[in-house]
Design a protein around this motif. Structure first.
Motif, PDB file in Angstrom:
ATOM      1  N   MET A 145      -7.471   7.381  11.946  1.00 47.45           N
ATOM      2  CA  MET A 145      -6.425   8.299  10.664  1.00 47.45           C
ATOM      3  C   MET A 145      -5.039   8.203  10.439  1.00 47.45           C
ATOM      4  O   MET A 145      -4.587   8.373   9.459  1.00 47.45           O
ATOM      5  CB  MET A 145      -6.983   9.873  10.234  1.00 47.45           C
ATOM      6  CG  MET A 145      -8.178   9.662   9.705  1.00 47.45           C
ATOM      7  SD  MET A 145      -8.607   9.195   8.465  1.00 47.45           S
ATOM      8  CE  MET A 145      -7.803  10.081   6.924  1.00 47.45           C
ATOM      9  N   TYR A 188       6.198   2.786  -1.311  1.00 48.10           N
ATOM     10  CA  TYR A 188       4.940   1.738  -1.336  1.00 48.10           C
ATOM     11  C   TYR A 188       5.173   0.759  -0.221  1.00 48.10           C
ATOM     12  O   TYR A 188       6.573   0.473   0.469  1.00 48.10           O
ATOM     13  CB  TYR A 188       5.254   0.901  -2.530  1.00 48.10           C
ATOM     14  CG  TYR A 188       3.888   1.411  -3.294  1.00 48.10           C
ATOM     15  CD1 TYR A 188       2.988   1.372  -3.700  1.00 48.10           C
ATOM     16  CD2 TYR A 188       4.639   2.856  -3.878  1.00 48.10           C
ATOM     17  CE1 TYR A 188       2.029   2.303  -4.646  1.00 48.10           C
ATOM     18  CE2 TYR A 188       3.907   3.628  -4.235  1.00 48.10           C
ATOM     19  CZ  TYR A 188       2.448   3.045  -5.086  1.00 48.10           C
ATOM     20  OH  TYR A 188       1.847   4.674  -5.987  1.00 48.10           O
ATOM     21  N   PHE A 240       0.836  -0.842   0.352  1.00 50.20           N
ATOM     22  CA  PHE A 240       0.190  -0.186  -0.111  1.00 50.20           C
ATOM     23  C   PHE A 240       0.882   0.795   0.129  1.00 50.20           C
ATOM     24  O   PHE A 240       2.089   1.169   0.627  1.00 50.20           O
ATOM     25  CB  PHE A 240      -0.797   0.237   1.253  1.00 50.20           C
ATOM     26  CG  PHE A 240      -0.345   0.081   2.612  1.00 50.20           C
ATOM     27  CD1 PHE A 240       0.290   0.575   3.159  1.00 50.20           C
ATOM     28  CD2 PHE A 240       0.040  -1.437   2.635  1.00 50.20           C
ATOM     29  CE1 PHE A 240       0.796  -0.167   4.346  1.00 50.20           C
ATOM     30  CE2 PHE A 240       0.265  -1.645   4.045  1.00 50.20           C
ATOM     31  CZ  PHE A 240       0.754  -0.603   5.119  1.00 50.20           C
ATOM     32  N   PRO A 241       0.222   2.078  -0.789  1.00 46.28           N
ATOM     33  CA  PRO A 241       1.285   3.542  -0.369  1.00 46.28           C
ATOM     34  C   PRO A 241       1.228   4.049   1.123  1.00 46.28           C
ATOM     35  O   PRO A 241       0.701   4.327   1.504  1.00 46.28           O
ATOM     36  CB  PRO A 241       0.738   4.803  -1.443  1.00 46.28           C
ATOM     37  CG  PRO A 241      -0.672   4.105  -1.799  1.00 46.28           C
ATOM     38  CD  PRO A 241      -1.604   2.349  -1.353  1.00 46.28           C
ATOM     39  N   GLU A 242       2.645   5.123   0.594  1.00 44.49           N
ATOM     40  CA  GLU A 242       2.759   5.382   2.338  1.00 44.49           C
ATOM     41  C   GLU A 242       1.608   6.306   2.510  1.00 44.49           C
ATOM     42  O   GLU A 242       0.597   6.924   1.648  1.00 44.49           O
ATOM     43  CB  GLU A 242       3.921   6.544   1.851  1.00 44.49           C
ATOM     44  CG  GLU A 242       5.551   5.925   2.174  1.00 44.49           C
ATOM     45  CD  GLU A 242       6.617   7.132   1.789  1.00 44.49           C
ATOM     46  OE1 GLU A 242       6.278   8.056   1.030  1.00 44.49           O
ATOM     47  OE2 GLU A 242       7.630   6.551   2.240  1.00 44.49           O
ATOM     48  N   ASN A 243       1.692   6.673   3.887  1.00 38.77           N
ATOM     49  CA  ASN A 243       0.658   7.635   4.594  1.00 38.77           C
ATOM     50  C   ASN A 243      -0.924   6.556   4.720  1.00 38.77           C
ATOM     51  O   ASN A 243      -2.044   7.523   4.682  1.00 38.77           O
ATOM     52  CB  ASN A 243       0.343   9.020   3.766  1.00 38.77           C
ATOM     53  CG  ASN A 243       1.515   9.460   4.085  1.00 38.77           C
ATOM     54  OD1 ASN A 243       2.092   9.838   5.800  1.00 38.77           O
ATOM     55  ND2 ASN A 243       2.085  10.605   3.033  1.00 38.77           N
ATOM     56  N   THR A 244      -1.382   5.639   3.810  1.00 37.31           N
ATOM     57  CA  THR A 244      -2.338   4.880   4.285  1.00 37.31           C
ATOM     58  C   THR A 244      -2.577   4.236   6.025  1.00 37.31           C
ATOM     59  O   THR A 244      -2.135   3.713   6.638  1.00 37.31           O
ATOM     60  CB  THR A 244      -2.494   3.279   2.852  1.00 37.31           C
ATOM     61  OG1 THR A 244      -1.946   4.108   1.693  1.00 37.31           O
ATOM     62  CG2 THR A 244      -4.164   2.618   3.361  1.00 37.31           C
ATOM     63  N   PRO A 245      -3.768   4.750   6.031  1.00 35.49           N
ATOM     64  CA  PRO A 245      -4.274   4.348   7.481  1.00 35.49           C
ATOM     65  C   PRO A 245      -4.749   3.206   7.593  1.00 35.49           C
ATOM     66  O   PRO A 245      -5.538   2.550   6.611  1.00 35.49           O
ATOM     67  CB  PRO A 245      -5.581   5.740   7.264  1.00 35.49           C
ATOM     68  CG  PRO A 245      -5.729   5.986   6.227  1.00 35.49           C
ATOM     69  CD  PRO A 245      -5.027   5.696   5.563  1.00 35.49           C
TER      70      PRO A 245
END
Lengths: 719, 719
Positions: free
Chosen positions: B612, B657, B560-565
């Motif tokens: 979040m 990622y 998953f991309p960076e900053n995904t909660p």
């Protein structure tokens, strides 16, 4: 074939909103295909959140001279001139500024947004004021004019066009670029404190006006609502196109499914339940849906300009009565709806306040003119002291009932959700028109493949024209549902690509070709994207296509508990891309109206997790993951789906489990599939889909199109 | 082997919070395994949201007489008595009510929550006041006593136990059942308007006290903060256990990775950045982490009771100094930390206010006594008029700088996120202790299989005891990290099951057996669940197990991309269950401390999309989907993972990622896998995992345990 571009489809979110405060205040109607990253989005309110309508659909409309059923609108006069007449532009600004000092105006700056008074996605030419004053014809943009400066904000899609079209009197503000101020920030900088900034309050939603007012208050400026006239209209004068006068038609009950009286009755129940005694509906598709009427005032959306006021014991439609045929008049009378002039909406609002009506207003869509008229009128009347304190988001009538004077109910429109949940007749119409649409597409693809094999040179625009021609031969076809996106090679990577006849690319066997299009039919609305290659795709193209397809399949097959909001499913569509560090910068699904707007809320499937609207049985949603490699190619695979109950062997939690049924039946090009990446289940999905495509669409075809369909629905075998 | 239950581990959310307003105000620390449905949850604030620590981990602790390294706490005296001494209970209530009229008290009701003053998950016996006064020993519950009524709120996990343990003076309030009022609603009903309701302000978070105050104000009642003494303690008197006096120990730098001075320096940067000049830290794991200290005051969590005040130019630890060894004293002195008495925290707060400190307070964890002391003190001093208006969530010092007096910064604790992101040394310790833990589990499972094959009768409690014995032989073992959940058959379906020696089930070859357990080691903390069958599982059990496993695999493999909660990934773990209408009513993952609390925030993987907090490199998270068939069986498969950068072939968007690396290496029982449901990729995942298990853990084993590991890591073949 003549290309008649109608490129001014309004962004329903002003640049003011979308660029300035994206992180903190996502606009109610979000940009479906915006360029911001999913992860930077924050929450807003829940049920008020409604999907913003994509602007990725603004391309061209063509009128086929061979078909009389095509109703695409002609290009506005000024568009043809482009930005060439630079002298005239200066004259416009000078004339506008002269109005600043007029009595009753007296402003230091004036904002000209893209919108009409109804937050429409597609607007009539006469409301394309921002394009008129600035010369910039993109669908999204905000012009701000001070006494000595003029600036235009637009987003990355339109930087090049704006550079070409704006003359030297204008500064281009590249919204979203680092350090570029928002219009309010800019005004707070360039104006001395204490200025008056004018707007046409009809062209701002109540929420947008409120936010703008707060923002400029930081510079000690005052927001001035100029009700009496729009300053641009004043200088546009005779050359301004007249408002559309196209007749309104009935939307047959066999397509609508529910009669107007029943719809009004349900709405009135909701009013009573919320403690409201009346509602003002300003969204054009909500009015059309509620009244089982369709209009022809703008391109792509079968709506008519109107406001609707529904009270507990009556209803009034505010519309230009020259559009109202005797049949429609009779239809309205039967439903107890009176006619009023479109322009008289404000006096009606004042009357409602005067008689103490508790007015339901959706502040995200109702314009500031209406809200302000209501609030001001409430103060004028005897109960004025009670009004302010009784403003509530949710109203439970006080023990003194109605006696305390009017009490606004600020809530999202109840029509939006009802419209989104399709009844059986609406679904039937959608299924039927999708098969005819699929037949037109099969004919089109068969033709195009043949042309390219025969080395005929075809441009993106010519190809889109031909597609319209095929669609126009289908029963009940009325219009395209948005401007066709016809993008070859690198153009496919431009999510909002709009080919121009004189500059667009050739569709050939060397590059991927992305085609996103849709039709308005008498019984429904379509929206489909396919990406194909007419020659030999590269391994890279096949891998990316296959991963997009895997996302499409994963979402298509998802099963989920009742009450799940769409964003929960969004990651299914991205997962295969994420595994190799790829992603796409737009949402995965939007609602679609039944013989109505191609984009509607309140639901969506998006990385923007602020939209808490659950997916409900009968909702229609697009499934359109993609991948865009800058300067190389674009891939998108889009079907429309509807939400249905799944007959699962279990029902954990005693609730229903939901899934999707496909509406779209057009082959997905297997040449682009790298079968080694697909699971056995993925291959089974694809084969099963193609079997359905053949079974459902082949009866509508013959000749080469039928052969093409056969060739393109053969099963794959994974060894 | 002696079973010593310590069942009073506190819920960090009072029943007051969790039951009363769940839909509108999810408590900051959410119930990880609550019984509410995912879809009913709404948003709250973003980054302030921190994961609530599950109570599914409250079972039993046993002291193995054969091992001196076990530090599980003895059972409290009153627990042994259970609810049998009903006469004494009445006496307690009578004594409590007599205090109501005492000068300086003067209340009409008193609330006794489960908490200690630090929102701890596990609390010391001396703070188990709700259990003492009511006789009810469940981990979650709130007692409310008026002059003539006494009521106890608890949730569905504990209804049966509460019915048994409460005497007739008490009314059981089954929180969550239809029509059951919240404590404040009940008080508003049973008390005449205008009453005084007392609380011990140390036992309520500032947020909880504020909310409760607002709720009872609807009944015109006043919240009375009784600072001077806890009314229950007054009647508990000599029989009250003394506060823990266990010595504090250093947490070696080789495990901590970063020295205290560096941690304090970072913290002070954050204070300055936020415009704060001091912070009060009250969460015990945050203090332990920040100071590289570990305590022994409560079961399962290696923490000590303390408060920490960090100023820009100094720091003070408020702790019972009898716990401070010379070595620890030296360590603190080197870091510039002074010692103060635990009880003197309030006078320090007042001093801080007096000298105009801008105090950073996390109102979701800092108790109401501290917040109120600060706010009251601010009013006492010359700048009092400025204080109130300058309270901000986020402080940017005004242009007048510090001169205006103290200015509170109400924000979530900055230590929480820093603690959650593990450094290399912490990850190394976690990896190492997980291998030793895996060795103990292999020995245990080999033993258990053998016992059952030999028809030895073993209870759930005996099995858990034996597991502790195996763990206790591992280097660096200190304690269980929570009460082992050992559930056979239908007991496995009780998510918070706690077997009792005299009533628990037999573990046999007929039913599924769910075992959720963990260890505290000198270098790390473990938490693992496996579900096994010793005989022939049914097709239903295999299907459910396989679908849970598919969810586990899907989450484990997510990229998953960076900053995904975390909540974006939650649906991956449920998808396979959803397809057949199954689900589980708890989150999928929680944070885990490094040689600290087994449950920590601020991140989580949960259907509660309010959290979040993005998943960041170095965070540890559990992966524990499950399925629970009421009265039949329970299934859960849990590994711990840490977040790492994935070397994807692309980096779309120019960002990293992320994915997961496993910490837990214990076989998953393949007998329970229905291979026909698994994809080829699923089978490859399982085989690859088992190969790693063998390679990593077999070197630590010999004899039958090594043979068991070999047998249980053989690859599956999908034909």
């Amino acid at each position: 074939m003549e290309s008649l571009a109608a490129s001014f489809s309004a962004s329903t979110t002003t640049i003011l909103n979308s660029s300035s405060k994206l992180h903190h205040h996502p606009p109610r109607r979000f940009r479906f295909l915006s360029l911001s990253l999913p992860i930077f989005h924050k929450f807003k309110t829940c049920h008020k959140f409604s999907s913003k309508f994509p602007n990725h659909l603004n391309l061209l409309i063509v009128r086929s001279s061979s078909s009389s059923s095509i109703t695409a609108k002609p290009s506005p006069e000024f568009q043809k001139k482009g930005g060439s007449d630079r002298k005239e532009e200066d004259n416009k600004l000078r004339a506008l500024r002269e109005l600043f000092t007029k009595p009753g105006v007296n402003v230091d700056a004036y904002i000209i947004p893209s919108q009409d008074a109804h937050q429409s996605e597609f607007i009539a030419e006469c409301y394309m004021r921002r394009a008129y004053i600035s010369g910039f014809t993109g669908s999204a943009g905000t012009a701000v004019v001070t006494k000595d400066k003029a600036a235009l904000w637009t987003d990355g899609r339109y930087f090049l066009r704006a550079e070409k079209q704006l003359n030297s009197s204008w500064v281009l503000m590249r919204a979203g670029n680092l350090g570029v101020p928002t219009p309010s920030e800019w005004l707070n900088t360039v104006l001395a404190p204490g200025c008056r900034i004018g707007i046409d309050p009809f062209l701002f939603s109540s929420d947008a006006a409120k936010e703008f007012k707060e923002d400029i208050s930081k510079g000690n400026h005052e927001l001035v609502l100029l009700y009496d006239f729009n300053l641009v209209d004043e200088i546009w004068k005779e050359s301004r196109p007249t408002p559309p006068k196209e007749p309104i038609r009935l939307h047959d009950l066999k397509y609508a499914g529910v009669d107007v009286s029943s719809k009004l009755s349900s709405l009135r129940s909701e009013l009573r339940h919320a403690g409201a005694s009346a509602i003002v509906i300003s969204m054009l598709d909500e009015i059309a849906w509620l009244l089982n009427l369709r209009g022809n005032d703008v391109s792509h959306s079968p709506v008519m300009y109107a406001y609707l006021v529904v009270e507990i014991d009556g209803a009034k439609l505010f519309v230009d009565d020259t559009k109202v045929t005797p049949e429609v008049m009779e239809h309205l009378r039967n439903a107890g709806i009176e006619l009023r002039a479109y322009e008289s909406i404000l006096s009606e609002i004042e009357s409602l306040a005067a008689k103490g009506a508790n007015l339901w207003l959706d502040t995200s869509s109702v314009n500031a003119a209406i809200l302000n008229a209501y609030e001001s009128a409430c103060y004028k009347y005897p109960w004025k002291s009670a009004t302010k304190s009784r403003r509530k988001k949710t109203v439970n009538l006080d023990s003194d009932g109605q006696s305390g004077g009017p009490c606004a109910v600020y809530r999202s429109s109840p029509v939006s959700l009802r419209k989104a949940v399709k009844n059986d007749a609406e679904l039937e119409g959608m299924r039927n028109c999708h098969l005819r649409d699929a037949a037109a597409l099969a004919q089109f693809w068969a033709w195009l493949e043949d042309e390219i094999q025969r080395d005929v040179i075809l441009t993106e625009v010519e190809v889109a024209d031909k597609l319209l021609e095929f669609r126009s031969h289908q029963d009940g076809f009325l219009d395209t549902s948005f401007d066709t996106i016809s993008g070859s090679g690198a153009n496919g990577a431009i999510i909002h690509y709009k080919p121009e006849p004189d500059s667009c690319s050739i569709v050939d066997e060397k590059e991927l070709f992305l085609l996103d299009s849709g039709g308005q039919y008498i019984d429904g609305t379509t929206d489909i994207t396919r990406t194909v290659h007419f020659g030999e795709p590269s391994a890279r193209e096949r891998e990316c296509f296959t991963r997009v397809l895997q996302g499409h399949i994963a979402l298509d097959q998802a099963v989920f508990p009742e009450n799940t909001p769409g964003f929960v499913l969004d990651a299914f569509a991205r997962s295969s891309l994420w595994k190799v560090g790829l992603d796409y910068r737009h949402g995965t699904g939007h609602g679609v109206g039944a013989a109505l707007n191609v984009h509607e809320g309140p639901h969506s499937i998006s990385f923007r997790f602020g939209n808490m609207t659950p997916l409900l049985r009968g909702m229609i949603v697009s499934n359109e993951p993609g991948y865009y490699e800058d300067h190389q190619f674009g891939i998108r695979i889009e079907n429309l789906l509807y939400v249905k109950e799944v007959d699962t062997p279990n029902r954990f939690g005693g609730i229903g489990y939901l899934g999707f049924e496909k509406l779209t039946f057009v082959p997905i090009q297997t040449k682009l599939v790298d079968i080694s990446l697909l699971s056995v289940a993925d291959v089974e999905w694809l084969n099963s889909y193609h079997l359905q495509v053949w079974e459902k669409v082949s009866p509508l075809l013959d000749g080469s199109a039928r052969q093409w369909l056969w060739n393109n629905t053969r099963p794959l075998t994974k060894l």
